[in-house]
Design a protein around this motif. Structure first.
Motif, PDB file in Angstrom:
ATOM      1  N   LYS A 176      53.864  23.400 -13.239  1.00  0.00           N
ATOM      2  CA  LYS A 176      54.295  22.515 -12.276  1.00  0.00           C
ATOM      3  C   LYS A 176      53.442  21.619 -12.157  1.00  0.00           C
ATOM      4  N   TRP A 177      52.509  22.579 -11.968  1.00  0.00           N
ATOM      5  CA  TRP A 177      50.839  21.684 -11.973  1.00  0.00           C
ATOM      6  C   TRP A 177      50.223  20.838 -12.919  1.00  0.00           C
ATOM      7  N   ILE A 178      51.174  21.088 -14.296  1.00  0.00           N
ATOM      8  CA  ILE A 178      50.742  20.053 -15.339  1.00  0.00           C
ATOM      9  C   ILE A 178      51.892  18.667 -15.066  1.00  0.00           C
ATOM     10  N   ASP A 179      52.440  18.946 -14.271  1.00  0.00           N
ATOM     11  CA  ASP A 179      54.156  18.604 -14.039  1.00  0.00           C
ATOM     12  C   ASP A 179      53.572  16.730 -13.429  1.00  0.00           C
ATOM     13  N   ARG A 180      52.761  17.343 -12.325  1.00  0.00           N
ATOM     14  CA  ARG A 180      52.074  17.574 -10.633  1.00  0.00           C
ATOM     15  C   ARG A 180      50.789  16.094 -11.102  1.00  0.00           C
ATOM     16  N   PHE A 181      50.036  16.740 -11.876  1.00  0.00           N
ATOM     17  CA  PHE A 181      49.252  15.957 -11.702  1.00  0.00           C
ATOM     18  C   PHE A 181      48.787  15.792 -13.406  1.00  0.00           C
ATOM     19  N   ASP A 182      48.100  14.273 -13.499  1.00  0.00           N
ATOM     20  CA  ASP A 182      47.893  14.072 -14.971  1.00  0.00           C
ATOM     21  C   ASP A 182      46.623  14.445 -14.781  1.00  0.00           C
ATOM     22  N   ASP A 183      45.680  14.505 -14.381  1.00  0.00           N
ATOM     23  CA  ASP A 183      44.069  15.034 -14.803  1.00  0.00           C
ATOM     24  C   ASP A 183      44.199  16.613 -15.171  1.00  0.00           C
ATOM     25  N   VAL A 184      45.393  17.741 -15.735  1.00  0.00           N
ATOM     26  CA  VAL A 184      44.356  18.837 -15.321  1.00  0.00           C
ATOM     27  C   VAL A 184      43.267  20.215 -16.029  1.00  0.00           C
ATOM     28  N   LEU A 185      42.872  18.833 -16.744  1.00  0.00           N
ATOM     29  CA  LEU A 185      41.815  19.507 -18.372  1.00  0.00           C
ATOM     30  C   LEU A 185      40.690  19.067 -17.565  1.00  0.00           C
ATOM     31  N   THR A 186      40.588  17.996 -16.451  1.00  0.00           N
ATOM     32  CA  THR A 186      39.063  17.825 -16.046  1.00  0.00           C
ATOM     33  C   THR A 186      38.684  18.336 -15.040  1.00  0.00           C
ATOM     34  N   ARG A 187      37.203  18.442 -14.427  1.00  0.00           N
ATOM     35  CA  ARG A 187      36.860  19.202 -13.250  1.00  0.00           C
ATOM     36  C   ARG A 187      37.551  17.761 -12.480  1.00  0.00           C
ATOM     37  N   GLU A 188      37.662  16.476 -12.897  1.00  0.00           N
ATOM     38  CA  GLU A 188      38.256  15.702 -11.830  1.00  0.00           C
ATOM     39  C   GLU A 188      39.118  15.681 -11.152  1.00  0.00           C
TER      40      GLU A 188
ATOM     41  N   GLU B  26      39.623  17.733  -8.183  1.00  0.00           N
ATOM     42  CA  GLU B  26      38.826  19.068  -7.696  1.00  0.00           C
ATOM     43  C   GLU B  26      40.291  20.829  -6.735  1.00  0.00           C
ATOM     44  N   PHE B  27      40.928  19.985  -7.029  1.00  0.00           N
ATOM     45  CA  PHE B  27      42.078  20.814  -6.650  1.00  0.00           C
ATOM     46  C   PHE B  27      42.422  22.002  -7.349  1.00  0.00           C
ATOM     47  N   GLY B  28      42.141  22.405  -8.623  1.00  0.00           N
ATOM     48  CA  GLY B  28      42.618  22.132  -9.526  1.00  0.00           C
ATOM     49  C   GLY B  28      42.597  22.345 -11.115  1.00  0.00           C
ATOM     50  N   HIS B  29      42.111  22.798 -12.480  1.00  0.00           N
ATOM     51  CA  HIS B  29      42.166  22.855 -13.156  1.00  0.00           C
ATOM     52  C   HIS B  29      41.586  23.621 -14.407  1.00  0.00           C
ATOM     53  N   PHE B  30      42.655  23.625 -15.788  1.00  0.00           N
ATOM     54  CA  PHE B  30      42.976  24.912 -16.594  1.00  0.00           C
ATOM     55  C   PHE B  30      41.004  25.101 -17.086  1.00  0.00           C
ATOM     56  N   ALA B  31      41.331  25.840 -17.243  1.00  0.00           N
ATOM     57  CA  ALA B  31      39.747  27.130 -17.808  1.00  0.00           C
ATOM     58  C   ALA B  31      40.835  27.569 -19.493  1.00  0.00           C
ATOM     59  N   SER B  32      39.385  27.935 -20.054  1.00  0.00           N
ATOM     60  CA  SER B  32      39.934  28.874 -21.031  1.00  0.00           C
ATOM     61  C   SER B  32      39.675  30.444 -21.063  1.00  0.00           C
ATOM     62  N   SER B  33      40.013  31.348 -21.538  1.00  0.00           N
ATOM     63  CA  SER B  33      38.757  32.217 -21.436  1.00  0.00           C
ATOM     64  C   SER B  33      38.968  33.367 -22.887  1.00  0.00           C
ATOM     65  N   ALA B  34      38.269  34.252 -23.062  1.00  0.00           N
ATOM     66  CA  ALA B  34      38.263  34.885 -23.859  1.00  0.00           C
ATOM     67  C   ALA B  34      38.872  36.477 -23.323  1.00  0.00           C
ATOM     68  N   PHE B  35      39.702  37.501 -23.744  1.00  0.00           N
ATOM     69  CA  PHE B  35      39.785  39.131 -23.902  1.00  0.00           C
ATOM     70  C   PHE B  35      39.529  39.438 -25.380  1.00  0.00           C
ATOM     71  N   VAL B  36      37.997  39.464 -25.612  1.00  0.00           N
ATOM     72  CA  VAL B  36      37.101  40.152 -26.905  1.00  0.00           C
ATOM     73  C   VAL B  36      37.250  41.867 -26.957  1.00  0.00           C
TER      74      VAL B  36
END
Length: 186
Positions: free
Chosen positions: A26-38, A40-50
Motif C-alpha cells: 500500500k505504501w509503494i502504491d500511494r507514494f512516489d518517493d518511498v526510497l528517499t528520506r524526502e 518524511e512519513f516513511g521510507h524504505f530501509a535495508s537491514s541485514a540479519f548477519v
C-alpha cells in the motif's frame, strides 16, 4: 525485478508478515518517493540479519540514536537494490565482508521511528519500511564501528538478541528472524 515485484513475490513467514506485506505494498502504491528520506512519513530501509557459519550468533551494532543494540542496516537513499544497501551498510557499520546466503528478501518489517535529532537537525517521527536480507560473516574477524552512528559492534547469541539490551521495536523482529532461521535449518 523492481522493489514492488520483490515484495509481491515475498512469501510471508507468519500472520504478522502477511499484514506487513500488505502495508508495504500500500505504501509503494500511494507514494512516489518511498526510497528517499524526502518522504518524511516513511521510507524504505535495508537491514541485514548477519549470522555466523554455525547459525548460533548474530551481528549487532549499538545505535547512538536508539541507545541500544540493533542489527546493521540503513536508508535506501534512492537505491532500489536493497540487497546492495544491506551489504554496504554491514561493511560500513561493522567492517565485515559478508557472504549473501540468499539474494531474495529474508524478512520484512515496519517500525515506528520516534522524532530525534541527527547531525544537529530534528527528524520528525516516521516509519521505516524495512527489508531484511540473510548474510553470513566470520565471527572470528575483527570488528570495527563508526563512532558517528554507533558505540560498538559485537556478536551475540540468539538468546541475547531478544533481551532488554536490544532496541524495543526490534526485539519482535529479531525473534521472528531467529524462528525463521531455526525453521530453515531443520
Amino acid at each position: 525485478m523492481n522493489l514492488r515485484e520483490q515484495i509481491v513475490n515475498y512469501v510471508p513467514f507468519d500472520e504478522e508478515e502477511v499484514k506487513i506485506k500488505e502495508y508495504l505494498l500500500k505504501w509503494i502504491d500511494r507514494f512516489d518517493d518511498v526510497l528517499t528520506r524526502e518522504n518524511e512519513f516513511g521510507h524504505f530501509a535495508s537491514s541485514a540479519f548477519v549470522v555466523n557459519k554455525d547459525r548460533t550468533k548474530m551481528l549487532v551494532v549499538y545505535h547512538n540514536i536508539y541507545d541500544a543494540w540493533i542489527f546493521p542496516g540503513g536508508h535506501a537513499d534512492g537505491e532500489e537494490n536493497l540487497l546492495s544497501v544491506a551489504v554496504r551498510e554491514v561493511e560500513e557499520e561493522t567492517g565485515q565482508k559478508t557472504k549473501v546466503l540468499d539474494d531474495s528478501i529474508f524478512a520484512i518489517s515496519a517500525s515506528p521511528i520516534v522524532g530525534h535529532v541527527k547531525r544537529g537537525k530534528y527528524i520528525p517521527a516516521h516509519t521505516h519500511l524495512d527489508v531484511v536480507y540473510l548474510l553470513e560473516a566470520d565471527d572470528e574477524m575483527p570488528l570495527v564501528y563508526r563512532e558517528d552512528e554507533s558505540k560498538g559492534v559485537k556478536w551475540i547469541t540468539f538468546e541475547e538478541a531478544i533481551g532488554n539490551d536490544i532496541v524495543d521495536f526490534i526485539r519482535p523482529v529479531h525473534k521472528r528472524l531467529i524462528k525463521k532461521i531455526e525453521y530453515d535449518n531443520k
